[in-house]
Design a protein around this motif. Structure first.
Motif, PDB file in Angstrom:
ATOM      1  N   ALA A  11       5.620  -0.453  13.554  1.00 19.30           N
ATOM      2  CA  ALA A  11       4.440  -0.265  12.700  1.00 19.30           C
ATOM      3  C   ALA A  11       3.639  -1.554  12.580  1.00 19.30           C
ATOM      4  CB  ALA A  11       4.867   0.226  11.318  1.00 19.30           C
ATOM      5  N   LEU A  12       4.338  -2.688  12.471  1.00 14.91           N
ATOM      6  CA  LEU A  12       3.658  -3.988  12.411  1.00 14.91           C
ATOM      7  C   LEU A  12       2.978  -4.307  13.741  1.00 14.91           C
ATOM      8  CD1 LEU A  12       6.331  -6.087  10.488  1.00 14.91           C
ATOM      9  CD2 LEU A  12       3.986  -5.710   9.718  1.00 14.91           C
ATOM     10  N   ASP A  13       3.651  -3.995  14.850  1.00 18.18           N
ATOM     11  CA  ASP A  13       3.109  -4.315  16.177  1.00 18.18           C
ATOM     12  C   ASP A  13       1.813  -3.571  16.474  1.00 18.18           C
ATOM     13  OD1 ASP A  13       4.921  -6.204  16.976  1.00 18.18           O
ATOM     14  OD2 ASP A  13       6.243  -4.794  18.022  1.00 18.18           O
ATOM     15  N   VAL A  14       1.719  -2.301  15.998  1.00 21.89           N
ATOM     16  CA  VAL A  14       0.551  -1.483  16.351  1.00 21.89           C
ATOM     17  C   VAL A  14      -0.451  -1.359  15.198  1.00 21.89           C
ATOM     18  CG1 VAL A  14       1.905  -0.158  18.022  1.00 21.89           C
ATOM     19  CG2 VAL A  14       1.691   0.697  15.678  1.00 21.89           C
ATOM     20  N   ALA A  15      -0.182  -2.056  14.086  1.00 24.16           N
ATOM     21  CA  ALA A  15      -1.068  -1.943  12.918  1.00 24.16           C
ATOM     22  C   ALA A  15      -2.470  -2.449  13.241  1.00 24.16           C
ATOM     23  CB  ALA A  15      -0.495  -2.747  11.751  1.00 24.16           C
ATOM     24  N   LYS A  16      -3.457  -1.758  12.713  1.00 18.87           N
ATOM     25  CA  LYS A  16      -4.832  -2.235  12.842  1.00 18.87           C
ATOM     26  C   LYS A  16      -5.014  -3.454  11.949  1.00 18.87           C
ATOM     27  CE  LYS A  16      -6.915   2.233  13.967  1.00 18.87           C
ATOM     28  NZ  LYS A  16      -7.898   3.275  13.551  1.00 18.87           N
ATOM     29  N   THR A  17      -5.986  -4.279  12.294  1.00 17.25           N
ATOM     30  CA  THR A  17      -6.267  -5.461  11.475  1.00 17.25           C
ATOM     31  C   THR A  17      -6.681  -5.010  10.075  1.00 17.25           C
ATOM     32  OG1 THR A  17      -6.955  -6.727  13.408  1.00 17.25           O
ATOM     33  CG2 THR A  17      -7.693  -7.526  11.267  1.00 17.25           C
ATOM     34  N   GLN A  18      -5.956  -5.524   9.075  1.00 22.14           N
ATOM     35  CA  GLN A  18      -6.167  -5.109   7.687  1.00 22.14           C
ATOM     36  C   GLN A  18      -6.339  -6.333   6.807  1.00 22.14           C
ATOM     37  OE1 GLN A  18      -3.169  -2.234   6.395  1.00 22.14           O
ATOM     38  NE2 GLN A  18      -2.807  -1.672   8.545  1.00 22.14           N
ATOM     39  N   TRP A  19      -6.630  -6.042   5.530  1.00 17.29           N
ATOM     40  CA  TRP A  19      -6.879  -7.125   4.576  1.00 17.29           C
ATOM     41  C   TRP A  19      -5.676  -8.057   4.436  1.00 17.29           C
ATOM     42  CZ3 TRP A  19     -10.384 -10.016   2.850  1.00 17.29           C
ATOM     43  CH2 TRP A  19     -10.201 -10.781   1.692  1.00 17.29           C
ATOM     44  N   TYR A  20      -4.441  -7.479   4.516  1.00 18.94           N
ATOM     45  CA  TYR A  20      -3.259  -8.331   4.330  1.00 18.94           C
ATOM     46  C   TYR A  20      -3.148  -9.381   5.430  1.00 18.94           C
ATOM     47  CZ  TYR A  20      -0.248  -6.324   7.992  1.00 18.94           C
ATOM     48  OH  TYR A  20       0.303  -5.965   9.191  1.00 18.94           O
ATOM     49  N   HIS A  21      -3.663  -9.084   6.631  1.00 16.77           N
ATOM     50  CA  HIS A  21      -3.667 -10.087   7.704  1.00 16.77           C
ATOM     51  C   HIS A  21      -4.492 -11.307   7.280  1.00 16.77           C
ATOM     52  CE1 HIS A  21      -2.735  -6.629  10.617  1.00 16.77           C
ATOM     53  NE2 HIS A  21      -1.737  -7.476  10.741  1.00 16.77           N
ATOM     54  N   PHE A  22      -5.687 -11.046   6.732  1.00 18.42           N
ATOM     55  CA  PHE A  22      -6.570 -12.143   6.326  1.00 18.42           C
ATOM     56  C   PHE A  22      -6.010 -12.889   5.118  1.00 18.42           C
ATOM     57  CE2 PHE A  22      -9.422  -9.117   8.502  1.00 18.42           C
ATOM     58  CZ  PHE A  22      -9.862  -9.954   9.524  1.00 18.42           C
ATOM     59  N   THR A  23      -5.349 -12.139   4.215  1.00 21.05           N
ATOM     60  CA  THR A  23      -4.706 -12.784   3.063  1.00 21.05           C
ATOM     61  C   THR A  23      -3.630 -13.755   3.543  1.00 21.05           C
ATOM     62  OG1 THR A  23      -5.074 -10.793   1.738  1.00 21.05           O
ATOM     63  CG2 THR A  23      -3.465 -12.383   0.900  1.00 21.05           C
ATOM     64  N   GLU A 154       5.276 -13.009  12.540  1.00 20.00           N
ATOM     65  CA  GLU A 154       6.080 -11.843  12.191  1.00 20.00           C
ATOM     66  C   GLU A 154       5.296 -10.810  11.384  1.00 20.00           C
ATOM     67  OE1 GLU A 154      10.510 -13.887  12.441  1.00 20.00           O
ATOM     68  OE2 GLU A 154       9.697 -13.439  10.458  1.00 20.00           O
ATOM     69  N   TYR A 155       4.204 -11.207  10.786  1.00 16.31           N
ATOM     70  CA  TYR A 155       3.323 -10.282  10.079  1.00 16.31           C
ATOM     71  C   TYR A 155       2.305  -9.618  11.008  1.00 16.31           C
ATOM     72  CZ  TYR A 155       4.213 -10.769   5.031  1.00 16.31           C
ATOM     73  OH  TYR A 155       4.748 -10.689   3.770  1.00 16.31           O
ATOM     74  N   SER A 258       5.997  -0.990   3.640  1.00 18.62           N
ATOM     75  CA  SER A 258       5.282   0.219   3.207  1.00 18.62           C
ATOM     76  C   SER A 258       4.148  -0.156   2.265  1.00 18.62           C
ATOM     77  CB  SER A 258       6.244   1.182   2.508  1.00 18.62           C
ATOM     78  OG  SER A 258       7.171   1.699   3.430  1.00 18.62           O
ATOM     79  N   LYS A 259       4.424  -1.121   1.377  1.00 17.81           N
ATOM     80  CA  LYS A 259       3.390  -1.585   0.436  1.00 17.81           C
ATOM     81  C   LYS A 259       2.302  -2.359   1.175  1.00 17.81           C
ATOM     82  CE  LYS A 259       6.775  -2.039  -3.296  1.00 17.81           C
ATOM     83  NZ  LYS A 259       7.575  -3.011  -4.074  1.00 17.81           N
ATOM     84  N   VAL A 260       2.715  -3.195   2.105  1.00 18.48           N
ATOM     85  CA  VAL A 260       1.755  -4.025   2.830  1.00 18.48           C
ATOM     86  C   VAL A 260       0.858  -3.174   3.727  1.00 18.48           C
ATOM     87  CG1 VAL A 260       1.537  -5.762   4.646  1.00 18.48           C
ATOM     88  CG2 VAL A 260       3.126  -6.151   2.768  1.00 18.48           C
TER      89      VAL A 260
END
Length: 534
Positions: A11-23, A154-155, A258-260
């Motif tokens: 799920a982390l590998d294929v996740a779209k760029t989201q706000w938590y990435h920038f945080t 890792e994120y 799941s939260k992230v």
């Protein structure tokens, strides 16, 4: 390989760029902003320290730090950084990334403040205090390297991981620039409030008593950005790869992510227990198995970072000497102490603005397009070319009408250091080693870099001195001159090209694929088909 990948990691590998990435980039990046400010602001005030504490009555030139003191002041933070990279890198794999992350920040905050304080007013006590606290400041900074790189890698998702990790590192450029801008503001304010004559007009009055506050303020301000991000770091969840693969807690990893990611993730505890069972029989860091799988990779990351930092830190810490040598900064005796701080800070800020910062962000833009290997190879190549282009016709560049050309060429070496190995040597060690060794191996690679920085900081200080002993700074033996020093740095950069061939390309691959952890799991499955994997 994907069938053995935990759902939370996939799920982390294929996740779209989201706000938590920038945080995560901002939280980790502010640590690097502070690191760069703290490491490089010392080069802004070393000349001032010499004027204040090593003034000699009747001397033709203003006071300068004696060689041993200058070497200690410039290099002691690197000694601390090297120790911190090894210690906190190891601790990050033992205790977890998050638990150690806050420690490093508090050390940086406290030691930034303490660096601007001193016991007594005698040169020996002031310099001893400064060196003591800058060592421990470096120790905290050292921990930030492996932890920030590991946490961000890792994120991140595998498609844009290189850009995210290099964006954290790119905050260094803003830290260097902020140090120069703040020094310009402070020196301008003090010059306006306390005007003073040049040294050649009045040696004693050229260094105002209030100048002692200038260097202290510049050093202590480094605590502010670090303190501002402490709370945010304490609230970051542990990375799923550590929680699942090292701490073996699938439920917590799934809950955190799941939260992230704002999606339901199955814990898969049975799969984690199976992977952990096999890993309990897996190789250790000092084993022959590790050396056969990752030994050349570790040699590649350590050697390239070592060679890069010899050149990079030589250029950064002593650019004020190079600018003085070509006349871009006026002779010291023609200025008062505060004016000299202003001129050095202005030169450093211009270089950061025009080449250092753009170079970092070019890497961010292109690292996931052209790959790490190509950027590192290109960077070392152009650093070599421009260093030789500066060194071979060096006398040509010293003529007044050619000085701007020299500065442009010198800036391009910075640009290709940052759009090149200075960024990639930070990114790659966070991607190619197994999770249980990732922080440790990044710490070893980074510590090798700081060993190179110490060689650059101490070596260039002596090498760049004029071969004519009548033209050397007080207390220094004759060196090989700036021209020959630049040739040496060119050779160092060329060696970086050769050792880059040991570093694998990690563009677009998952961390488990790069580290061989999926392969380990597949091998273990073929050896024991009776173990069910849910």
């Amino acid at each position: 390989m994907a069938r053995d990948q935990l759902q939370v990691l996939n799920a982390l590998d294929v996740a779209k760029t989201q706000w938590y990435h920038f945080t995560a980039i901002i939280i980790a990046g502010m640590g690097f902003f502070t690191d760069a400010y703290d490491l490089f602001c010392i080069s802004l005030v070393t000349k001032l320290l010499g004027r204040i504490y090593y003034h000699v009555d009747g001397a033709e030139k203003p006071g300068t730090l004696p060689p041993n003191v200058a070497a200690a002041v410039n290099g002691v933070a690197f000694c601390g950084t090297l120790a911190g990279q090894l210690f906190f890198g190891w601790l990050g794999d033992k205790l977890g990334r998050k638990k150690v992350y806050g420690m490093t920040l508090m050390v940086m905050v406290l030691c930034s403040i303490a660096s601007g304080l001193s016991f007594g007013h005698e040169p020996k006590t002031v310099m001893a205090t400064l060196c003591f606290f800058r060592f421990w400041l470096g120790f905290g900074i050292g921990g930030d390297y492996p932890l920030s790189a590991t946490i961000m890698s890792e994120y991140a998702n595998k498609k844009t991981r290189g850009a995210f990790v290099s964006a954290v590192f790119a905050m260094q450029g803003f830290g260097i620039m902020a140090g120069g801008i703040f020094a310009i503001i402070i020196s301008s304010a003090f010059e306006a409030k306390f005007p003073a004559p040049a040294y050649e007009d009045d040696p004693l009055k050229s260094t105002i008593p209030q100048a002692d506050l200038v260097w202290r303020i510049i050093l202590m301000v480094g605590a502010i950005p670090a303190a501002m991000t402490y709370y945010s770091r304490s609230k970051m969840p542990e990375t799923a790869r550590y929680t699942a693969l090292v701490a073996k807690d699938a439920k917590q990893a799934a809950s955190d992510m799941s939260k992230v990611l704002q999606m339901e993730i199955e814990p898969e505890q049975q799969k984690v227990e199976h992977i952990s069972k096999e890993k309990s029989k897996a190789f250790s860091l000092l084993s022959k198995e590790f050396m056969s799988r990752h030994g050349l990779h570790l040699l590649g990351t350590t050697s390239t970072w070592f060679l890069l930092d010899i050149a990079f830190y030589s250029q950064n810490l002593f650019q004020k000497d190079i600018f003085s040598a070509i006349g871009w900064i006026p002779p010291a005796k023609s200025m008062n102490a505060i004016q000299e701080v202003f001129k050095i800070a202005r030169a450093q800020t211009l270089i950061a603005l025009c080449s250092t910062v753009p170079g970092y962000w070019f890497t961010v833009a292109f690292i996931d397009v052209v790959g790490r290997f190509a950027i590192q190879m290109m960077g070392f190549f152009f650093m070599t070319v421009f260093m030789f282009a500066l060194a071979i016709p060096y006398n040509h560049w010293t003529h007044k009408e050619n000085r701007i050309g020299f500065v442009i060429m010198y800036s391009l070496t910075f640009f290709f250091a940052n759009f090149g190995p200075n960024a990639t040597t930070f990114v790659v060690p966070a991607e190619i080693f197994p999770a249980r060794f990732r922080s440790t191996c990044h710490g070893i690679s980074a510590a090798s870099g700081k060993l190179g920085a110490m060689v650059g900081a101490f070596g260039f200080l002596y090498l760049a001195q004029s071969p004519d002993k009548d033209k050397t700074d007080a207390g220094y033996p004759p060196g090989i001159g700036v021209r020959n020093s630049l040739i040496v740095l060119g050779v160092v950069n060329f060696l970086g090209i050769l050792f880059t061939f040991l570093v694998p390309e990690s563009k677009g691959k998952s961390l488990e694929e790069m580290s061989g952890e999926n392969e380990e799991n597949e091998n273990s499955n073929s050896d024991n088909r009776t173990v069910p994997i849910v």
